[in-house]
Design an enzyme around this catalytic site. Sequence first.
Site, PDB file in Angstrom:
ATOM      1  N   ASN A 129      76.003  70.728  59.275  1.00  0.00           N
ATOM      2  CA  ASN A 129      74.535  70.661  59.319  1.00  0.00           C
ATOM      3  C   ASN A 129      73.858  71.280  58.099  1.00  0.00           C
ATOM      4  O   ASN A 129      72.852  70.786  57.617  1.00  0.00           O
ATOM      5  CB  ASN A 129      73.998  71.264  60.625  1.00  0.00           C
ATOM      6  CG  ASN A 129      74.318  72.722  60.776  1.00  0.00           C
ATOM      7  OD1 ASN A 129      75.385  73.184  60.388  1.00  0.00           O
ATOM      8  ND2 ASN A 129      73.386  73.468  61.316  1.00  0.00           N
ATOM      9  N   GLY A 153      80.683  76.489  63.981  1.00  0.00           N
ATOM     10  CA  GLY A 153      80.733  75.124  64.506  1.00  0.00           C
ATOM     11  C   GLY A 153      80.407  75.117  65.980  1.00  0.00           C
ATOM     12  O   GLY A 153      79.728  76.027  66.477  1.00  0.00           O
ATOM     13  N   THR A 199      80.712  75.175  70.168  1.00  0.00           N
ATOM     14  CA  THR A 199      81.295  76.127  71.116  1.00  0.00           C
ATOM     15  C   THR A 199      82.649  75.647  71.642  1.00  0.00           C
ATOM     16  O   THR A 199      83.581  76.447  71.792  1.00  0.00           O
ATOM     17  CB  THR A 199      80.294  76.368  72.264  1.00  0.00           C
ATOM     18  OG1 THR A 199      79.160  77.062  71.702  1.00  0.00           O
ATOM     19  CG2 THR A 199      80.874  77.220  73.378  1.00  0.00           C
ATOM     20  N   THR A 258      84.874  73.790  70.085  1.00  0.00           N
ATOM     21  CA  THR A 258      85.867  74.029  69.019  1.00  0.00           C
ATOM     22  C   THR A 258      86.179  75.522  68.919  1.00  0.00           C
ATOM     23  O   THR A 258      87.335  75.912  68.760  1.00  0.00           O
ATOM     24  CB  THR A 258      85.342  73.518  67.657  1.00  0.00           C
ATOM     25  OG1 THR A 258      84.730  72.253  67.841  1.00  0.00           O
ATOM     26  CG2 THR A 258      86.457  73.409  66.641  1.00  0.00           C
ATOM     27  N   GLU A 282      80.757  81.699  64.990  1.00  0.00           N
ATOM     28  CA  GLU A 282      79.316  81.391  65.041  1.00  0.00           C
ATOM     29  C   GLU A 282      79.188  80.019  65.672  1.00  0.00           C
ATOM     30  O   GLU A 282      79.537  79.011  65.054  1.00  0.00           O
ATOM     31  CB  GLU A 282      78.729  81.371  63.620  1.00  0.00           C
ATOM     32  CG  GLU A 282      78.803  82.696  62.886  1.00  0.00           C
ATOM     33  CD  GLU A 282      77.932  83.769  63.504  1.00  0.00           C
ATOM     34  OE1 GLU A 282      77.005  83.440  64.269  1.00  0.00           O
ATOM     35  OE2 GLU A 282      78.184  84.950  63.222  1.00  0.00           O
ATOM     36  N   CYS A 295      71.284  75.205  63.923  1.00  0.00           N
ATOM     37  CA  CYS A 295      71.693  75.924  65.136  1.00  0.00           C
ATOM     38  C   CYS A 295      70.572  76.835  65.624  1.00  0.00           C
ATOM     39  O   CYS A 295      70.587  77.271  66.764  1.00  0.00           O
ATOM     40  CB  CYS A 295      72.954  76.726  64.851  1.00  0.00           C
ATOM     41  SG  CYS A 295      72.770  77.793  63.413  1.00  0.00           S
ATOM     42  N   GLU A 303      77.735  87.993  61.198  1.00  0.00           N
ATOM     43  CA  GLU A 303      77.791  87.819  59.753  1.00  0.00           C
ATOM     44  C   GLU A 303      76.569  88.526  59.178  1.00  0.00           C
ATOM     45  O   GLU A 303      75.773  89.089  59.904  1.00  0.00           O
ATOM     46  CB  GLU A 303      77.756  86.327  59.405  1.00  0.00           C
ATOM     47  CG  GLU A 303      78.935  85.555  59.971  1.00  0.00           C
ATOM     48  CD  GLU A 303      78.945  84.080  59.564  1.00  0.00           C
ATOM     49  OE1 GLU A 303      77.866  83.460  59.553  1.00  0.00           O
ATOM     50  OE2 GLU A 303      80.038  83.572  59.254  1.00  0.00           O
TER      51      GLU A 303
END
Length: 481
Positions: A150, A226, A228, A230, A248, A282, A461
């Site tokens: 994205n 990416g 949830t 995954t 994340e 996101c 992060e």
Amino acid sequence: MQYIKNYINGELVEPISKNYIDNYDPSRGNVYSYIPDSDEQDVELAYSAANAAFHEWSNTPKDVRSKYLLKIAELIEKNLDKLALAESLDNGKPLKLAKLVDIPRAAHNFNFYGTGILHYAAHAHSMEDSAINYTLRQAVGVAGCISPWNLPLYLFTWKIAPALAAGCTVVAKPSEITPMTAYLLSEICMEAGLPKGVLNIVHGLGGKVGNAIVSHKNIPLISFTGGTVTGKQIASIAAPMFKKLSLELGGKNPNIIFADCDYEKMLHTTINSSFQNQGQICLCGSRIFVERGLYEKFKNDFVALTKKLVVGAPLDDKTRVGAVVSKPHMEKVLSYIELAQKEGGKILCGGKRKILEGEFAEGYYIEPTVIEGLPYNCRTNQEEIFGPVVTIMPFDTEEEVLSMANSVVYGLASTVWTEHLTRAHRMAANIHAGIVWINCWLMRDLRTPFGGVKASGVGREGGFEAFDFFTEPKNVCIKLK
Ligand code: NAD
């Protein structure tokens, strides 16, 4: 047509299998380049290069590592137009947005962490006159970095920059849906003279390349952004191997609007927080809760403004909403609009694929869509759609809106609009989310902790938190007597 290459041990190389995957231009719906269909053999090569480079890179003085990062930042800035065009073509986002947000932020990530590492200090703990403890913060090793489509270069560099600054070497995988700017970054790293093996970029599918990185027995930490689902799969492989993990993941963010808000500021920001980047951020607020007294006015004004948003070709200056990233993603978003109607939702505007004229007729465009009349707990209001689709719902009390806002499995970001000071603080303390924006959206200070709670992720992060992740603390205790 262009063939993208892997960047391994300082060189651009073909995948060992010589197989390639189609890369689509979402604005036209056609294949415009090819991506290496790499596999675990390419990951092994990348790992070997990163491992061979690790000792020297992690022992390179911070100020020298810093200079490489600052040089990369400078080259990203120098190539702003080229990178923005590539990002827009690969992703479908308006060129204007790539120029204003994505590429400058990628440069900023390298500048921020390139200078940040110079200020990163460890702790000492004195036991009066009997002993002193100090903490060494040492780079963990070869870091695996995996990013989504994205905000392609923006999020790819958000991981790579702190990893490199902290002294890790890296095996990185961009999304196979948007690989182009990661490829251009490898050219930039070569031009910057980054020592070979320090950064390795392997292109290909998540199930092959991503999985090979995650399950590699000698890659001790994984930084992943990416979906949830995954993330859950990655955790199930990495956790029993005791890897350090930063995840994340997805979100379903509430945007809570009280009647006492600064109305004009709220209205215009809410258009952005709903539809910027085609709603594929996101952090977008996809569930809009409006205090009942303001609901009808907000609904009319918001729908009127949404209808004015120009959906169009990404390179057109007038375009506010470009193409969504892929055909499967477009179909997923449209299926949620259908679901919303089945669940009793009323489409106030949008709701359909938009067919443009001429060469863009096959592109993946969706009209910005506003839906009302849905209960807070239906699937449309609980699952991540990740497109230009929002729902609006009225509420009466703080308690009620908090319980609706917190009802989802996610907890990434949230926005609250109110001029009532103590209420703003009360809401901030009680919302289940890693980020609360009061009277603003997407204001980012890179020093702040970034991440989510619940199914939106694990870890943070941003700022020194990223250096804490990419380094391992080691306590050294010296007896003084
Ligand atoms: P995705 O999970 O499908 O893919 C992300 C990356 O993981 C890609 O590079 C993909 O190839 C790789 N991957 C896929 N399967 C893998 C596997 N089994 N093992 C290892 N790697 C694998 O996500 P996406 O569709 O690219 O991105 C959209 C999602 O990302 C949304 O859910 C969005 O909310 C989330 N996102 C979160 C943040 C955040 O900061 N929390 C930021 C951006 C996007």
